[in-house]
Design a protein around this motif. Structure first.
Motif, PDB file in Angstrom:
ATOM      1  N   CYS A 140      26.538 -21.189   5.523  1.00  0.00           N
ATOM      2  CA  CYS A 140      25.846 -22.418   5.881  1.00  0.00           C
ATOM      3  C   CYS A 140      26.084 -22.718   7.364  1.00  0.00           C
ATOM      4  O   CYS A 140      27.185 -22.502   7.883  1.00  0.00           O
ATOM      5  N   THR A 163      21.767 -25.718   7.007  1.00  0.00           N
ATOM      6  CA  THR A 163      20.902 -24.724   6.371  1.00  0.00           C
ATOM      7  C   THR A 163      21.791 -23.603   5.849  1.00  0.00           C
ATOM      8  O   THR A 163      22.673 -23.128   6.558  1.00  0.00           O
ATOM      9  N   SER A 222      25.021 -25.407  10.857  1.00  0.00           N
ATOM     10  CA  SER A 222      24.388 -26.575  11.479  1.00  0.00           C
ATOM     11  C   SER A 222      24.645 -26.460  12.978  1.00  0.00           C
ATOM     12  O   SER A 222      25.551 -25.751  13.413  1.00  0.00           O
ATOM     13  N   GLU A 251      20.679 -30.840  10.270  1.00  0.00           N
ATOM     14  CA  GLU A 251      20.873 -30.664   8.836  1.00  0.00           C
ATOM     15  C   GLU A 251      21.428 -29.261   8.610  1.00  0.00           C
ATOM     16  O   GLU A 251      21.113 -28.331   9.339  1.00  0.00           O
TER      17      GLU A 251
END
Length: 132
Positions: free
Chosen positions: A6, A28, A8, A26
């Motif tokens: 993940c 991703t 950001s 956000e």
């Protein structure tokens, strides 16, 4: 491959203790997928013995190697057919379904352990031999 990662992003103005960080984007997330097949096996050598053909080849060194498929055709065949139902785990195979006097062409392909579908290498160089 297969790991979820993940990310950001945040903008930063300045450096050191005076740096000001903006609000992060956000998050991703992605899961990586291995799409790279092993290299084609090398050193394929078919050897005719009475009633069979023995094949040997050099081992691949990929850490995710699952094994090999053995392919065969008759002399002049453009396309070879896989003759092993199961993955061959060793670097040798004996083909006992040959007919004496027929010249056979062999190749080997390596495959990795990618799930659900393994990545399969290109065919090795071909080796030919006449069955006894």
């Amino acid at each position: 491959a297969g790991r979820r990662r993940c990310y950001s992003i945040a903008a930063v103005r300045g450096t050191g203790p005076r740096a000001i960080e903006g609000h992060p984007s956000e998050t991703t997330c992605i899961t990586t997928v291995d799409v790279f097949p092993p290299v084609a096996p090398t050193g394929v050598s078919p050897i005719a013995v009475e009633g069979a053909i023995s094949l040997v080849w050099e081992a691949n060194t990929e850490s995710d190697l699952l094994g090999y498929y053995v392919l065969r055709g008759e002399e002049g065949s453009e396309t070879l057919t896989r003759i092993t139902d199961e993955v061959v785990k060793e670097t040798r195979y004996t083909d006992q379904s040959v007919k004496a006097g027929v010249r056979y062409v062999y190749a080997v392909a390596a495959l990795d352990n990618q799930s659900p579908q393994p990545n399969v290498s290109a065919e090795s160089d071909r080796g030919e031999v006449t069955a006894r």
